[in-house]
Design a protein around this motif. Structure first.
Motif, PDB file in Angstrom:
ATOM      1  N   GLY A 131      36.250  11.389 106.320  1.00  0.00           N
ATOM      2  CA  GLY A 131      35.539  12.816 106.130  1.00  0.00           C
ATOM      3  C   GLY A 131      34.710  12.832 104.872  1.00  0.00           C
ATOM      4  N   TYR A 132      35.129  12.152 103.710  1.00  0.00           N
ATOM      5  CA  TYR A 132      34.282  12.250 102.564  1.00  0.00           C
ATOM      6  C   TYR A 132      32.866  11.257 102.983  1.00  0.00           C
ATOM      7  N   ILE A 133      33.252  10.190 103.755  1.00  0.00           N
ATOM      8  CA  ILE A 133      31.967   9.395 104.021  1.00  0.00           C
ATOM      9  C   ILE A 133      31.063  10.123 104.820  1.00  0.00           C
ATOM     10  N   ASP A 134      31.344  11.173 105.882  1.00  0.00           N
ATOM     11  CA  ASP A 134      30.610  11.701 106.714  1.00  0.00           C
ATOM     12  C   ASP A 134      29.840  12.774 105.846  1.00  0.00           C
ATOM     13  N   ILE A 135      30.416  13.428 105.065  1.00  0.00           N
ATOM     14  CA  ILE A 135      29.963  14.284 104.054  1.00  0.00           C
ATOM     15  C   ILE A 135      28.808  13.682 103.506  1.00  0.00           C
ATOM     16  N   LEU A 136      29.098  12.658 102.558  1.00  0.00           N
ATOM     17  CA  LEU A 136      28.181  11.918 101.859  1.00  0.00           C
ATOM     18  C   LEU A 136      26.974  11.500 102.712  1.00  0.00           C
ATOM     19  N   ASP A 137      27.038  11.085 103.859  1.00  0.00           N
ATOM     20  CA  ASP A 137      25.965  10.857 104.510  1.00  0.00           C
ATOM     21  C   ASP A 137      25.202  11.806 105.093  1.00  0.00           C
ATOM     22  N   SER A 138      25.976  13.085 105.150  1.00  0.00           N
ATOM     23  CA  SER A 138      24.983  14.171 105.553  1.00  0.00           C
ATOM     24  C   SER A 138      24.281  14.718 104.457  1.00  0.00           C
ATOM     25  N   LYS A 139      24.929  15.013 103.479  1.00  0.00           N
ATOM     26  CA  LYS A 139      24.179  15.450 102.158  1.00  0.00           C
ATOM     27  C   LYS A 139      23.042  14.594 101.545  1.00  0.00           C
ATOM     28  N   ALA A 140      23.357  13.158 101.824  1.00  0.00           N
ATOM     29  CA  ALA A 140      22.350  12.528 101.173  1.00  0.00           C
ATOM     30  C   ALA A 140      21.108  12.127 102.149  1.00  0.00           C
ATOM     31  N   SER A 158      10.461  13.689  92.240  1.00  0.00           N
ATOM     32  CA  SER A 158      10.862  13.205  93.494  1.00  0.00           C
ATOM     33  C   SER A 158      10.838  11.739  93.511  1.00  0.00           C
ATOM     34  N   HIS A 159       9.986  11.111  93.081  1.00  0.00           N
ATOM     35  CA  HIS A 159       9.707   9.617  92.997  1.00  0.00           C
ATOM     36  C   HIS A 159      11.057   9.313  92.241  1.00  0.00           C
ATOM     37  N   ASP A 160      11.498   9.879  91.010  1.00  0.00           N
ATOM     38  CA  ASP A 160      12.598   9.384  90.136  1.00  0.00           C
ATOM     39  C   ASP A 160      13.878   9.484  91.147  1.00  0.00           C
ATOM     40  N   LEU A 161      13.792  10.664  91.858  1.00  0.00           N
ATOM     41  CA  LEU A 161      15.183  10.667  92.441  1.00  0.00           C
ATOM     42  C   LEU A 161      15.369   9.559  93.843  1.00  0.00           C
ATOM     43  N   LYS A 162      14.166   9.215  94.541  1.00  0.00           N
ATOM     44  CA  LYS A 162      14.099   8.322  95.590  1.00  0.00           C
ATOM     45  C   LYS A 162      14.899   6.927  95.244  1.00  0.00           C
ATOM     46  N   THR A 163      14.907   6.519  94.214  1.00  0.00           N
ATOM     47  CA  THR A 163      15.488   5.126  93.785  1.00  0.00           C
ATOM     48  C   THR A 163      16.938   5.306  93.943  1.00  0.00           C
ATOM     49  N   PRO A 164      17.575   6.243  93.268  1.00  0.00           N
ATOM     50  CA  PRO A 164      18.828   6.360  93.346  1.00  0.00           C
ATOM     51  C   PRO A 164      19.422   7.014  94.647  1.00  0.00           C
ATOM     52  N   LEU A 165      18.646   7.510  95.403  1.00  0.00           N
ATOM     53  CA  LEU A 165      18.958   8.135  96.713  1.00  0.00           C
ATOM     54  C   LEU A 165      19.085   7.104  97.726  1.00  0.00           C
ATOM     55  N   THR A 166      17.920   6.032  97.449  1.00  0.00           N
ATOM     56  CA  THR A 166      18.180   5.257  98.536  1.00  0.00           C
ATOM     57  C   THR A 166      19.434   4.335  98.372  1.00  0.00           C
ATOM     58  N   SER A 167      19.731   4.009  97.065  1.00  0.00           N
ATOM     59  CA  SER A 167      21.156   3.203  96.773  1.00  0.00           C
ATOM     60  C   SER A 167      22.199   4.117  97.275  1.00  0.00           C
ATOM     61  N   ILE A 168      22.339   5.518  97.177  1.00  0.00           N
ATOM     62  CA  ILE A 168      23.243   6.156  97.789  1.00  0.00           C
ATOM     63  C   ILE A 168      23.301   5.954  99.328  1.00  0.00           C
ATOM     64  N   ILE A 169      22.256   6.116  99.710  1.00  0.00           N
ATOM     65  CA  ILE A 169      22.312   5.941 101.328  1.00  0.00           C
ATOM     66  C   ILE A 169      22.692   4.817 101.775  1.00  0.00           C
ATOM     67  N   SER A 170      22.486   3.434 101.151  1.00  0.00           N
ATOM     68  CA  SER A 170      22.590   2.194 101.159  1.00  0.00           C
ATOM     69  C   SER A 170      24.045   2.089 101.347  1.00  0.00           C
ATOM     70  N   TYR A 171      24.831   2.452 100.109  1.00  0.00           N
ATOM     71  CA  TYR A 171      26.085   2.283 100.046  1.00  0.00           C
ATOM     72  C   TYR A 171      26.990   3.103 101.027  1.00  0.00           C
ATOM     73  N   VAL A 172      26.367   4.415 101.333  1.00  0.00           N
ATOM     74  CA  VAL A 172      27.141   5.186 102.250  1.00  0.00           C
ATOM     75  C   VAL A 172      27.094   4.257 103.606  1.00  0.00           C
ATOM     76  N   ASP A 173      25.946   3.645 103.977  1.00  0.00           N
ATOM     77  CA  ASP A 173      25.683   3.014 105.267  1.00  0.00           C
ATOM     78  C   ASP A 173      26.632   1.752 105.109  1.00  0.00           C
TER      79      ASP A 173
END
Length: 912
Positions: free
Chosen positions: A719-728, A690-705
């Motif tokens: 539509g792709y951006i909305d899907i990425l935001d929802s799944k992130a 979980s800790h290892d996932l949080k770092t790339p996940l935070t980057s994904i969420i930041s880039y999606v934002d």
């Protein structure tokens, strides 16, 4: 292996040869350390012991014993000379007064009579043997055998005036001047007879008259009975009595056959006796004199010949003053006429001498002989040694006269003594070698070198015999050795006296040595065979296991175990019970049979009571052990997996059951430990991932934002951006839930507890999820929603529980249904019930829904991580509450329970 066997065989052979050498050397000592000498009493054998090897012959025990025998023989010889010699020469015509002689030797019967024979007749009579003629007669004949004894002077009147026999006072035929008138037997004047007898026997006339009247009133048979009773009261030896069919008595008397006529010219002893009492006592004195003098004569011949001056190295002289003048007995004629002082000087020249003057208490000598010892010898012949006796005795240490006991013993002693020490040393050396080989073979017995340099223990075929058979064989070998020892002792003791025969075959010296050597080999081989087998058995632990008793014990144990553990109660319970009952019935029947012999019946009854008591104790102990095992099972069941039942204190099947229970507890402990370890590893894995996932996940969420801020309108990029935001966001929620779950399960969260109104918290949850509930057309029914319910809990963590429960309702509750919430207070606990109808059919068990990653939607088409209920349950439990899910068809029900808030100090449950 073969080299080891050959080496061992050679060492054992050497050991047996050493044993043969030891016994051969011992045979030399035994067969050549004896001194055989001739004595008056026959051949005597003396053994030379190792302790004697440092002594001179005159200091040895052999010399002292020879000297002691010489003193005894000479003391007896002098007494016999006084009996048998006249003027120093044997006198066959010497007259022997038998009664006087019987008094001298202490065998006097106490009779008043005596008879005199010549020495020659007595000795010839003794050599021919003493013989008796058995005569028998009636009681009357016996009483009157020596003449009529019915005379007044032989009777008396006792204090009661009764007539009784007083003794033999009338001399019968020897007083022929006493006529019938004297007893007034033919009717003469009683008064005149009484006066005559009163004058003659010193009795008053009145006594004589009364006695005569009593005699006249008694019959002849009555008077003879009195006389017979008096004779028998003196206990004469050899007289037997038998009663005939008609009531009469027959008397059997052994009467001596007199072979020779006495000096007085009479042959039969009855010629001297006046009655049976005198005859029997005189006969005893004659027999004592004949037997004793015959023996003394033979002894005199031997002693006189052995101690002649020319035949013996022992010199003696005995001088005494008697009624007949000075008597001197010596084997040194030259000293006979010398005065006492010169005789003493002469005997002082001997190396060993003894001088004794009883009258002046002079005792001189240089031997171990004491004054008390010579007094003991003289006291046996005290009649022959007056107080005036002077004794001189010495031994010529030059042993110039060959053939006597001192010369023979000295010659053999000087030959043997130097060799004894050498052979003892030889025996000691051989014994040390034998012992050393034995110790080495004991250390290597039953062991051979293995392939890796290790020692391998083994048993041979002989070692596989039952231990009891080995012990029986050992006993047989010991018995054979004891028999052989007896034969060797007999050979050693008789070798110097007479030829030894074994099974009728005369043994030469070579055969004797061979027998000793064979016995040594037998003893060594027997010892090796038994001892080394015992060592091999002990080395492999087979001494007990290889015994018949162990075989029998194991068979009985297995049989009993088979019976007691049999699945069928008929065999495991009823069979032992019936056997026990039968034994008691048999015992009672035996007690009934032995009831007449009370002691045996009592002992058997006591044994039965003891056996029944033992059985009762065993059953009681078994029940106690079963209770102890049950207690252990209960404690393990209640979670004390570390608990151990003390199996060492239990017995039989209970012990095995306790071991099994301990193994179960140990298995549970290992399983729990493994499970906890797996859970810990799983938690760590989840946390780390979980800790290892949080770092790339935070980057994904930041880039999606960032992408969303670009306001991209083109499709399908938007539509792709909305899907990425929802799944992130969903992935972020899942990661947070995983971290939260792992933190709760690992116990690493900290609770900030406070007083919390659970009713208010539930109402807040209803308000927060009102929109989502309306979207699903769900109506919440909260009973008692205005009644406060206080608990002691962390408000933030409890909100997470409520949030997860409402999320679960929004996701899985059937649309258009009601959700029922109820809070109750019961026995210090706050209980919360939440019920709804499930949208889909539930295919899992209720307890599985609280496990991680388990979802009610088996198709997993809805959102959710499967951790909501698991997290809720864990948070409730860390607050000391309980979380339970119940399902009845499509009805889904969650039950929560917390300790009610209290003002008392905090306890482990969180209540105050």
């Amino acid at each position: 292996m073969k080299r080891t066997t050959l080496k061992r065989f050679c060492l054992e052979l050497l050991q047996h040869l050493l044993a043969a050498g030891i016994m051969t050397a011992l045979a030399y000592l035994l067969l050549n350390s004896y001194i055989a000498v001739d004595s008056i009493d026959g051949p005597k054998v003396y053994r030379i012991f190792p302790i004697d090897t440092g002594l001179e012959f005159e200091e040895s025990e052999i010399y002292h014993d020879l000297f002691r025998n010489a003193v005894s023989d000479i003391t007896q010889l002098v007494a016999l000379k006084g009996q048998l010699e006249t003027d120093g020469i044997l006198d066959p015509s010497k007259k022997i007064d038998v009664t006087a002689y019987a008094k001298e030797i202490g065998k006097d019967s106490g009779g008043p009579l005596t008879v005199v024979y010549t020495l020659d007749d007595i000795v010839k009579w003794g050599k021919s043997g003493v013989e008796y003629t058995n005569r028998f007669m009636s009681m009357s004949e016996f009483v009157n055998y020596f003449g009529n004894c019915i005379y007044p002077e032989n009777f008396k009147l006792d204090q009661f005036g009764q007539l009784s026999f007083d003794g033999f006072y009338h001399v019968g035929d020897a007083q022929e001047d006493e006529t019938e008138e004297g007893v007034a037997a033919d009717g003469a004047d009683l008064e005149e007879g009484a006066v005559v007898q009163a004058e003659r026997y010193g009795k008053s006339a009145e006594e004589i008259t009364a006695l005569s009247q009593a005699l006249e009133e008694s019959t002849q048979e009555q008077l003879e009975d009195m006389v017979f009773a008096h004779i028998m009261s003196q206990n004469p030896d050899g007289i037997d009595i038998s009663r005939e069919d008609d009531g009469s008595l027959t008397v059997f008397i052994p009467m001596l056959n007199c072979r020779y006529t006495s000096v007085g010219g009479k042959k039969q002893l009855t010629a001297y006796a006046r009655n049976w009492i005198e005859y029997m006592k005189l006969q005893e004195n004659v027999v004592a004199a004949v037997e004793s003098l015959t023996i003394n004569y033979q002894r005199y011949q031997l002693c006189n010949e052995a101690y002649r001056g020319a035949n013996s190295n022992v010199k003696y002289m005995v001088r005494m003053m008697t009624d007949d003048g000075m008597c001197t007995y010596t084997n040194v004629p030259d000293l006979a006429e010398l005065p006492d002082n010169e005789v003493t000087e002469s005997f002082n020249e001997y190396r060993r001498y003894l001088i004794y003057y009883p009258d002046s208490l002079v005792f001189m000598g240089n031997t171990i002989f004491s004054e008390e010892e010579i007094d003991d010898y003289i006291s046996v012949y005290s009649y022959a040694y007056p107080d005036t006796t002077h004794i001189w005795l010495g031994v010529d240490s030059k042993y110039t006269i060959q053939g006597d006991s001192f010369h023979t013993a000295n010659a053999v002693y000087q030959k043997i003594v130097p060799n004894v020490g050498r052979f003892i040393i030889l025996i000691g050396v051989l014994a040390l070698f034998w012992l050393g080989i034995g110790i080495y073979l004991t250390c290597v017995a039953g062991m051979v070198p293995g392939g890796n340099g290790e020692r391998i223990c083994y048993l041979n075929r002989f070692d596989k015999l039952w231990t009891e058979l080995l012990l029986l064989l050992a006993a047989g070998l010991v018995y054979g050795g004891w028999l052989g020892y007896g034969i060797l002792v007999d050979i050693a003791e008789t070798a110097q006296v007479m030829p030894t025969k074994l099974f009728g075959v005369e043994l030469t010296r070579l055969y004797r040595y061979g027998l000793f050597a064979a016995f040594g080999i037998y003893a060594s081989m027997g010892f090796d065979m038994i001892w080394y087998s015992m060592v091999r058995r002990m080395r492999v632990g087979g001494l007990w296991k290889g015994s018949f008793l162990h075989f029998l014990y194991s068979g009985i144990e297995n049989t009993v175990r088979f019976i007691l553990r049999h699945k069928s109660s008929m065999i495991s319970t009823l069979l032992p019970y019936n056997l026990f009952l039968f034994s008691n019935l048999a015992g009672m029947a035996a007690v009934y049979k032995l009831w007449n012999r009370r002691i045996y019946a009592f002992l058997l009854l006591l044994a039965m009571v003891a056996v029944d008591g033992i059985v009762g104790v065993l059953l009681s102990r078994r029940n106690a052990e079963q209770a102890e095992i049950e207690e252990g099972i209960g404690r393990i069941r209640d979670g004390e997996v570390e608990f151990k039942v003390d199996a060492d204190s239990l017995h039989g099947s209970s012990r095995e059951l306790a071991i099994a229970v301990n193994n179960i507890g140990e298995g549970i402990r290992r399983a729990v430990k493994t499970s906890m370890e797996d859970e810990r590893l799983k938690t760590e894995l989840i946390t780390n991932v979980s800790h290892d996932l949080k770092t790339p996940l935070t980057s994904i969420i930041s880039y999606v934002d960032l992408l969303k801020r670009l306001h991209i309108q083109e499709e399908p990029a938007r539509g792709y951006i909305d899907i990425l935001d929802s799944k992130a966001q969903r992935l972020k929620q899942l990661t947070d839930d995983l971290v939260e779950a792992s933190r709760i399960s690992s116990g690493s969260i900290e609770l900030e507890k406070e007083k919390l109104n659970l009713t208010e918290l539930l109402n807040q949850g209803i308000g927060e999820f009102s929109e989502r509930l309306e979207e699903s057309s769900l109506q919440v029914v909260f009973e008692d929603g205005d009644v406060p319910a206080y608990i002691y809990a962390d408000s933030r963590r409890m909100w997470r529980v409520v949030e997860n429960l409402f999320n679960n309702i929004c996701k899985y509750a059937m649309e258009g249904t009601r959700v029922y919430i109820q809070t109750t207070k019961q026995e210090g606990r706050i209980e919360v019930s939440i019920k709804n109808i499930s949208r889909q059919q539930m295919s899992v068990r209720p307890e599985e829904l609280t496990e991680r990653f388990i979802r009610g939607d088996s198709s997993r088409s809805t959102e959710g991580s499967g951790l909501g209920l698991s997290i809720a349950k864990s948070l409730v439990q860390v607050h000391g509450g309980s979380f339970e899910i119940l399902m009845d068809g499509d009805l889904f029900k969650v039950l929560l329970a917390f300790p009610e808030y209290s003002e008392s100090p905090a306890d482990d449950t969180g209540a105050r």
